[in-house]
Design an enzyme around this catalytic site. Sequence first.
Site, PDB file in Angstrom:
ATOM      1  N   ALA A  46       0.850  -1.189   0.000  1.00 16.18           N
ATOM      2  CA  ALA A  46       0.000   0.000   0.000  1.00 16.18           C
ATOM      3  C   ALA A  46       0.889   1.244   0.000  1.00 16.18           C
ATOM      4  O   ALA A  46       2.030   1.195   0.427  1.00 16.18           O
ATOM      5  CB  ALA A  46      -0.869  -0.005   1.242  1.00 16.18           C
ATOM      6  N   GLY A  71       0.702  -5.402   0.269  1.00 24.79           N
ATOM      7  CA  GLY A  71      -0.280  -5.298  -0.803  1.00 24.79           C
ATOM      8  C   GLY A  71       0.292  -5.711  -2.153  1.00 24.79           C
ATOM      9  O   GLY A  71      -0.439  -6.154  -3.040  1.00 24.79           O
ATOM     10  N   GLU A 124      -0.010  -9.324  -2.203  1.00 20.34           N
ATOM     11  CA  GLU A 124      -1.438  -9.664  -2.309  1.00 20.34           C
ATOM     12  C   GLU A 124      -1.923  -9.495  -3.751  1.00 20.34           C
ATOM     13  O   GLU A 124      -2.742 -10.278  -4.225  1.00 20.34           O
ATOM     14  CB  GLU A 124      -2.252  -8.786  -1.362  1.00 20.34           C
ATOM     15  N   GLU A 142       2.791  -6.823   7.274  1.00 18.02           N
ATOM     16  CA  GLU A 142       1.815  -5.884   7.879  1.00 18.02           C
ATOM     17  C   GLU A 142       1.806  -5.888   9.401  1.00 18.02           C
ATOM     18  O   GLU A 142       1.598  -4.849  10.024  1.00 18.02           O
ATOM     19  CB  GLU A 142       0.404  -6.190   7.362  1.00 18.02           C
TER      20      GLU A 142
END
Length: 696
Positions: free
Chosen positions: A66, A107, A110, A130
Amino acid sequence: MNALSDTVFFEIKDGVALLRIDNPPVNGLGNTVRSGLFRGLMLAISDASIKAVIIAGTGKMFCGGADIRQFNTPAASEKPLSRDIQQLIRSANKPVIAAIHGTALGGGLELALACHYRVAQEAAQLGLPEVQLGLIPGGGGTQRLPRLIGAKAALDLIVQGRSIPASKAQAIGLVDATCPDDVIKAATIFALQKTSNADPLPDLHEKKPKHEGIDFSAIRNGLDERARNYTAQKAAVDCIEIACTTDLDTGLTAERDVFLELMNGSESRALRHMFFAERLAPKFESISASKPASITSVAVLGAGTMGSGIAMAFANADIPVFLIEREQAALDRGWNLIQKNYGVTVEKGKLDQSEMDRRTNRIRRSLHLEDAASADLVIEAVFEDLEIKKDLFRRLDVICKPGAILATNTSRLNINEIAAVTKRPQDVIGLHFFSPANVMRLLEVVRGNATSDNVIGRCMTMAQNIGKIPVLVGVCEGFVGNRMLTGYWREAWFLLEEGTLPQQIDTAMKRFGMAMGPLTMADMAGLDINWATRKRLAAMWPEKLRYPHVADRICEAGRLGQKTGAGYYRYEAGNRTPLPDPAAQAIIEAASREAGLERRIIEDDEIVERCVLALINEGARIVEEGIARRASDIDVIYVHGYGFPAWRGGPMHYAETLGLPTVLKQIQALQTRHGSHWQPAPLLQRLVEQGKSSFA
Ligand code: NAI
C-alpha cells in the site's frame, strides 16, 4: 509505452500485454496505480488479440505494498480499490501473471496472489510484513495465501511478518517459476506456454487451505502478549483460521473488517508513527558540498561497561577497533567481558565460533593512547568526570591525526566544555551509546556549539552503518533521554514519599507497557551516577522547590543498586531479579516522615499519569528549545533507549493520542496540587491555545 495513469504504463508484445507500475520509491498501490492497473486490465481483457497479461514493477522492485503516505487520507479509499482489481483478474479469461523482481511486499504480494501465476527473479524477496505496522494483510493475503501454500506456512509468514527469498517461495508453492535475471522475458515465455495448453486457469475460490493438525488456540496462546504488535499477530491467526473454515468471499469480508478495525486502532497508528519516525530521525543533510569521508578505523578509550560494548558494535560491523585502557587489569576485565558476551551468543547458536574469532580479532588491545593516532574516529568512554575527560581530550588533540572525529560517550557532561580544551572543537561531538552498547540500537548524536556539519553527517552515516538509529540532539544537562528521566524519576521518588513502594510503581509502569519500571531501571543503571548529578546541581536547586530526599537516603545507606546488591530492591548474589526489601521500605517510610507527609493509598492510574506526564512536559520543553529536532525524535529515543512501549508510539505521540488539551489540563491540576515543578511547558500551552493537536 502508453500511460494508463500517472503511474502505470501499458505495452503489447508478442500478444502479451505488459502493465508496468512506476510509482517511486516502492511502487506503492496508491490511487493512480490502482486506477491504471484497472484500466489496463479492462483493455487487455476486452481485446481478443491479447493472450495474456503481465503485471510488473519498474525500478527497484515489483511493489512494496500500500502507499502508506496515503493512509488515513481520502486517496486511500478512492475507487477502484485493490479488491476491484483482484475481482477483475478473477473474471479474466486469460492468464494474468505477476512478474516479480526486487521485492513483493504486503499489498504488492497480495496483488501477486490474486494473479493466476507468479514468476519471480531469484534475488526477489516476498513477504507480508503488515503485522510490523500493527496490521494484518488487508487485501486478501490472510485468505489467499493459506489456500495457495497451506495454513501452516501461511501462519509462519504472516504472523511473524517475515520475508522469504524466491527460491523458498517456489519450494512452498508461492511462486510458479523463478529466473536469474530478466523477469519480464521469463514471465512472457511462461505466459505463452500457459496459453498454448488448454489447462484451466487456477482459481483459489475452489481451494480449501490445508490445515490438518493445526491447533489455532494453542498458537494464539503461544503469542507474546507484551510484543509491540500482539493485537495484530492475534488477529492474523484469527483470520487464517477463518480462511480454513469458510469460503473465500466470506473470508475476504471478515479479513477486511479486522483490517479496518486495526487500521483505526491506536496500536497500528502508533506503530506507523514509529515507522516514519525511525526513518526520519537519521536524516541529516550536510551543507558541505563534498561527500563526507567514511569511517574505517576506530579507537575506543576505556574498556569498561560501555567501552567494551562499543568496541563490539564496531567489530560486528567489520570495522577495526583499538580498545585502549590505562591499566592492564581493566583492559583484561573488558576483554573478558567481550569474550563472555560473544561466547553466550555462540552458545545460543546465533553466531558460529569462526565468526566470533573474526570479530574478536578485529579488536586490538592497547595501554597506549598513542594508538589512537591514526583512527578516523576516537570514542572516549572513561569515567564520568569532567576533569578526567578534559585531560584526555587535551592529549587526544595532540596525538590524533587532523580530521579525526573526537567523540565522548558522556551521558550528561557538557560537550562544549570538553571541546573547548582542544584546538579543533569543530571535530568534537557526543556519541551517547546506550547500555549494552553492542545491543541497543539507539545512539544520541550530540552536536556541540562548534561541531561541524561534516562531522555530524559522518557520524549519522557511521551510526547507520553499524546498525544503530542515530538521533541528533543538542547539548543540555542529560541531552534528551536522560534529561527527561530526571522528571520521570522525580515523580517516582515523590510517589515513594507520598505512600507507594518501589514494586507498586514498577508494576504499574510495566502494566502501562514500559519494558522495566523506573526504580528497577535506576537500580540497574546504578544510583551513584544520579546522586553525583544531584550533588553537582544542588546549588542550583530553587529553595522553594520540593526535593526528593528519599533518593539521597537510599544512596546514603550504601545502597547503590544492583552492583551493591541493594538499591530500591535487594538482590541475591549472581541474580538480577529485584526483590522487595523491608530495609528499603523502612528508609522510604522514614523519608515520608522527614518530608512531613502522611502516607496515603495511591492508585496505579496516578502513578502512570504522573510519571508519563513528567516525560511529556519535559519533552515539550526539549522540542521548544530545539534540543531535539522534532517531537518524533523524542519518541524514537524513548522507544529505543528507555523501553517506552512502541505500540503507544513514544511519549510525544502518546500525548497526542490523549489530546493536548487533556494533557495540559492534567498538568495544570498537578501543578495546583503538587507545586511549581509541574509548570506546564510553554509550547504545550501555546499549541493548545492555537487549537493544534500535534507537536509536529
Ligand atoms: P566504567 O567505569 O565501566 O568504565 C570506565 C573505564 O575507563 C574503566 O575501565 C577505566 O579503567 C577506564 N579509564 C579511566 N580513565 C582512563 C583513561 N585516561 N584512559 C583509558 N581508560 C581509562 O564506566 P562506563 O559505565 O563504561 O561509562 C563510561 C562512560 O560512558 C561514562 O562517561 C558514562 O557516563 C558513559 N555512559 C555510561 C552508560 C552506562 O549505562 N554505564 C550509558 C551511556 C553512557
